[in-house]
Write an enzyme that holds these catalytic residues in place. Structure first.
Site, PDB file in Angstrom:
ATOM      1  N   LYS A   1       3.288  -2.480  -2.900  1.00 14.08           N
ATOM      2  CA  LYS A   1       3.068  -2.236  -1.481  1.00 14.08           C
ATOM      3  C   LYS A   1       3.938  -1.060  -1.019  1.00 14.08           C
ATOM      4  O   LYS A   1       4.930  -0.717  -1.654  1.00 14.08           O
ATOM      5  CB  LYS A   1       3.407  -3.491  -0.664  1.00 14.08           C
ATOM      6  CG  LYS A   1       2.439  -4.652  -0.888  1.00 14.08           C
ATOM      7  CD  LYS A   1       1.117  -4.390  -0.213  1.00 14.08           C
ATOM      8  CE  LYS A   1       0.137  -5.542  -0.419  1.00 14.08           C
ATOM      9  NZ  LYS A   1      -0.441  -5.586  -1.772  1.00 14.08           N
ATOM     10  N   ASP A   2       3.542  -0.469   0.115  1.00 10.62           N
ATOM     11  CA  ASP A   2       4.276   0.663   0.669  1.00 10.62           C
ATOM     12  C   ASP A   2       5.756   0.326   0.852  1.00 10.62           C
ATOM     13  O   ASP A   2       6.112  -0.790   1.197  1.00 10.62           O
ATOM     14  CB  ASP A   2       3.716   1.047   2.048  1.00 10.62           C
ATOM     15  CG  ASP A   2       2.258   1.449   1.989  1.00 10.62           C
ATOM     16  OD1 ASP A   2       1.424   0.571   1.730  1.00 10.62           O
ATOM     17  OD2 ASP A   2       1.973   2.634   2.204  1.00 10.62           O
ATOM     18  N   LYS A   3       6.606   1.335   0.649  1.00 15.89           N
ATOM     19  CA  LYS A   3       8.025   1.155   0.926  1.00 15.89           C
ATOM     20  C   LYS A   3       8.276   1.185   2.427  1.00 15.89           C
ATOM     21  O   LYS A   3       8.855   0.261   2.995  1.00 15.89           O
ATOM     22  CB  LYS A   3       8.854   2.249   0.243  1.00 15.89           C
ATOM     23  CG  LYS A   3      10.327   2.197   0.649  1.00 15.89           C
ATOM     24  CD  LYS A   3      11.103   3.401   0.158  1.00 15.89           C
ATOM     25  CE  LYS A   3      12.537   3.356   0.709  1.00 15.89           C
ATOM     26  NZ  LYS A   3      13.321   4.534   0.292  1.00 15.89           N
TER      27      LYS A   3
ATOM     28  N   GLU B   1      -0.930   4.295   1.347  1.00 16.50           N
ATOM     29  CA  GLU B   1      -1.502   4.277   0.003  1.00 16.50           C
ATOM     30  C   GLU B   1      -2.061   2.899  -0.307  1.00 16.50           C
ATOM     31  O   GLU B   1      -1.391   1.894  -0.152  1.00 16.50           O
ATOM     32  CB  GLU B   1      -0.401   4.602  -1.011  1.00 16.50           C
ATOM     33  CG  GLU B   1      -0.868   4.655  -2.437  1.00 16.50           C
ATOM     34  CD  GLU B   1      -1.615   5.919  -2.755  1.00 16.50           C
ATOM     35  OE1 GLU B   1      -2.755   5.806  -3.222  1.00 16.50           O
ATOM     36  OE2 GLU B   1      -1.079   7.008  -2.535  1.00 16.50           O
TER      37      GLU B   1
ATOM     38  N   LYS C   1       8.790  -8.109   3.172  1.00 15.63           N
ATOM     39  CA  LYS C   1       9.843  -7.110   3.031  1.00 15.63           C
ATOM     40  C   LYS C   1       9.711  -6.042   4.110  1.00 15.63           C
ATOM     41  O   LYS C   1       8.610  -5.724   4.539  1.00 15.63           O
ATOM     42  CB  LYS C   1       9.847  -6.470   1.636  1.00 15.63           C
ATOM     43  CG  LYS C   1       8.619  -5.655   1.292  1.00 15.63           C
ATOM     44  CD  LYS C   1       8.728  -5.076  -0.113  1.00 15.63           C
ATOM     45  CE  LYS C   1       7.528  -4.197  -0.458  1.00 15.63           C
ATOM     46  NZ  LYS C   1       7.456  -2.956   0.333  1.00 15.63           N
TER      47      LYS C   1
END
Length: 660
Positions: free
Chosen positions: A212-214, A647, A183
């Site tokens: 997961k991170d955006k 993060e 993504k």
């Protein structure tokens, strides 16, 4: 005293924030510092999940394996179909048997093949029958023999919905279709909802190891229950699934489960790097590889509000519920006019019903508190129950406040431990072990039978469960024993009722530090389940693996040029990312970290500068403004830099609040 000293090129304001959270030392302070912009673009930050077999997850194959493909319908006559299938089986009689089987139209009848010993040949037979007869004949493997059965209309309807019968799932390998999800700049839960809608399945049938991170490009393994791979692959051409690619399909007996990931592999691009020489960049990378970094909890652990999340955690542990509510309602990281109007109204009137009409929907915490207070006021309670108001906040948020306080203590304790004893194992340290020696294991089992408490100061060993991971810890008792262990095995506890504490002066520091907040590290049991913290262990320092890097260049005229090649680019349109010409220097680094370790702290060790979201946002804005002036443009050149940071996966607390 340790030789580690505080050297930095961090702004005084940012330094104050870092130091407040206990982030102030470096493993190797003598490496020359440099600056660079992190996450200037989302495509400068790639996260690849590492599975429990220590394999890095890449999207490397978009094709559907032959076993998963729906074959093209056959236009041959029944006699031609039967002849081809019989020739495949090398049988003189099977063609006539198959013709009679089809013409009899007996749904109770079965037709058996001769033995097919090789699994790959059985797979080809399944495909051949499906190619010729589509859904009208169902094939089932029993040992080395394949059964053919005519399917009725209900079975045909099930096949049209792309849902094989249970025995078909077993023959494929399992009921769960596993795939790699790629993504770009998409929120994880938003993507899962998109996939569920597109596949017309319940979102509960999807499972994954962690969020997961955006604002990044990420890859991870996902499983879906009883949906075939070719249907999942249709996401790649679905206009509503933008920013998503899927591939690397397999069928498994079990689903992907929360916490299955071992860690993450990061590929991070730093733009507009300023350094004395490119050689210094690789020296800093070598230092990170060889010396590791202090395993601090990063700034994102402490929230984005004007008040640090650990301050709310302190008030909760002190059971000062009203003060905790007031702190949350008075301070926020939001600066929109809509929010300011709502906050001002609340602080002036303290009317939850009216305030709810003004607070934006995205103010989840504030709205949950106000809804609870409104409910109490309507019930004509004599006094407001602020503990209930805090309890109305989603559980993952409540846990975040408490874990933030534990993390704040841990960060400060690691500073004291390193400054006091240096980078060596000393008597009283706690070390992490994969297993205990036999004699020590027997001794520990005996103590466990007596149900000894985790904080028991007499205990020297402990088997500890952290998520899905189980390991042992041991208190070092002698100088001779200290020589047996490596500094990278030393752990410190996050305060709780089920952990051991160091048997040296560091224990006193826990007591002194928490005593300032009228809390006691040895009294962490609590009747309130939210406040009943078991604690955990965390390595003082850690070394990343799979470390490498390269430099590249780019110009003002092409500020959005990619400096990292994505998995999709490698598959569909490979582009060179290493360039020797250009005004600006970029440094791309990659490394693997275990879960709950912060990439920001690894980058901080390399650069000797702050990696917080706030500072990086300011650097990005300055860079964009300069380029707009150079190109004489009115519109922004880059997507807006989000107020987020790098993060690590948190299996529990990192879930979205809206799931509660």
């Amino acid at each position: 005293m340790a030789t580690i000293q505080q050297k930095n090129i961090i702004s005084p304001k940012q330094l104050a924030t870092d130091v407040l959270m206990g982030i102030r030392l470096f493993m190797n302070p003598d490496v020359k510092p440099f600056t660079g912009i992190i996450k200037h673009r989302y495509s400068d930050f790639h996260v690849h999940e590492v599975n429990r077999n220590n394999q890095i997850v890449y999207l490397s194959d978009l094709s559907i394996p032959e076993i998963f493909k729906q074959p093209e319908p056959s236009n041959a006559t029944l006699e031609e179909k039967a002849k081809e299938i019989a020739e495949f089986l090398k049988s003189d009689t099977f063609a006539n048997d198959l013709i009679s089987f089809v013409n009899d139209n007996d749904f109770a009848a079965e037709l058996r093949t001769n033995e097919i010993a090789v699994k790959e040949e059985r797979t080809k037979f399944h495909q051949l029958v499906r190619q010729h007869f589509q859904t009208s004949i169902h094939t089932i493997t029993e040992g080395n023999v394949i059964l053919l059965k005519l399917t009725n209309s209900k079975t045909n309807e099930r096949d049209r919905r792309n849902q094989p019968r249970s025995k078909s799932w077993k023959s494929l390998g399992g009921e769960y279709c596993h795939f790699t999800l790629y993504k770009e700049n998409r929120d994880g839960m938003d993507v899962m909802n998109t996939i569920a809608r597109s596949l017309r399945t319940d979102i509960k049938s999807l499972s994954y190891a962690g969020t997961k991170d955006k604002r990044a490009i990420t890859t991870q393994r996902v499983s879906v229950h009883k949906v075939q791979a070719d249907k999942v692959a249709s996401l790649n051409s679905n206009k509503y699934a933008s920013g998503i690619k899927v591939g690397n399909f397999s069928y498994e007996k079990d689903r992907v489960q929360l916490g299955d990931a071992k860690g993450n592999h990061f590929v991070i691009g730093l733009r507009e790097v300023e350094v004395e020489s490119e050689e210094d960049l690789f020296k800093s990378l070598d230092s990170l590889k060889n010396n590791g970094f202090i395993n601090y909890f990063g700034m994102q652990r402490f929230g984005t509000r004007a008040v640090a999340t650990f301050e709310v955690g302190i008030l909760m542990l002190q059971e000062k519920w009203k003060e905790a509510v007031e702190l949350l309602m008075e301070h926020s990281g939001m600066d929109s006019d809509e929010y300011k109007i709502a906050q001002e109204h609340w602080l002036k009137n303290h009317n939850p019903t009216e305030a709810l009409k003004l607070y934006p929907r995205k103010c989840t915490t504030e709205r949950k508190i106000l809804e609870a207070l409104e409910k109490q006021s309507k019930s004509q309670s004599k006094s407001l129950n602020y503990m209930q108001a805090i309890s109305a906040i989603p559980k993952n948020m409540r846990s975040m406040y408490l874990h933030s306080y534990q993390s704040r203590i841990w960060n400060e304790m690691v500073n004291i431990r390193i400054e006091r004893y240096g980078k060596k194992v000393v008597v009283g340290d706690i070390v992490k072990l994969d297993s205990l020696p036999t004699e020590e294991k027997k001794s520990e089992e005996g103590k466990n039978e007596k149900k000894s408490h985790g904080n028991d100061r007499k205990r020297k060993y402990q088997a500890h469960q952290s998520g899905k991971d189980t390991f042992n810890v041991k208190i070092v008792e002698t100088e001779e024993e200290a020589l047996k262990y490596d500094f990278f095995q030393v752990v410190l506890p996050m305060p709780g009722h089920s952990v051991l504490y160091p048997k040296n002066s560091i224990m006193e520091e826990y007591t002194k530090f928490m005593g300032k907040d009228n809390l006691n590290p040895l009294r962490m049991n609590h009747k309130n389940r939210d406040l009943n913290l078991p604690g955990d262990y965390r390595l003082l320092v850690t070394k990343p693996t799979n470390v490498s890097g390269y430099v590249t260049r780019y110009d003002d005229t092409d500020p959005l040029v990619d400096i990292i090649e994505s998995d999709v680019s490698k598959l569909e349109n490979p582009q060179p990312v290493k360039r020797t010409e250009g005004k600006f220097l970029a440094f791309v680094v990659e490394f693997t970290l275990d879960k709950s370790q912060y990439a920001t702290m690894a980058l901080r060790e390399m650069t000797k500068s702050s990696t917080s979201a706030g500072q990086q946002t300011e650097l990005s804005k300055l860079s964009e403004e300069r380029r707009r002036q150079v190109l004489q443009l009115d519109e922004p050149l880059v997507e807006e830099t989000a107020e987020d940071d790098i993060e690590p996966d948190n299996q529990e607390t990192n879930k979205k609040a809206r799931l509660e």
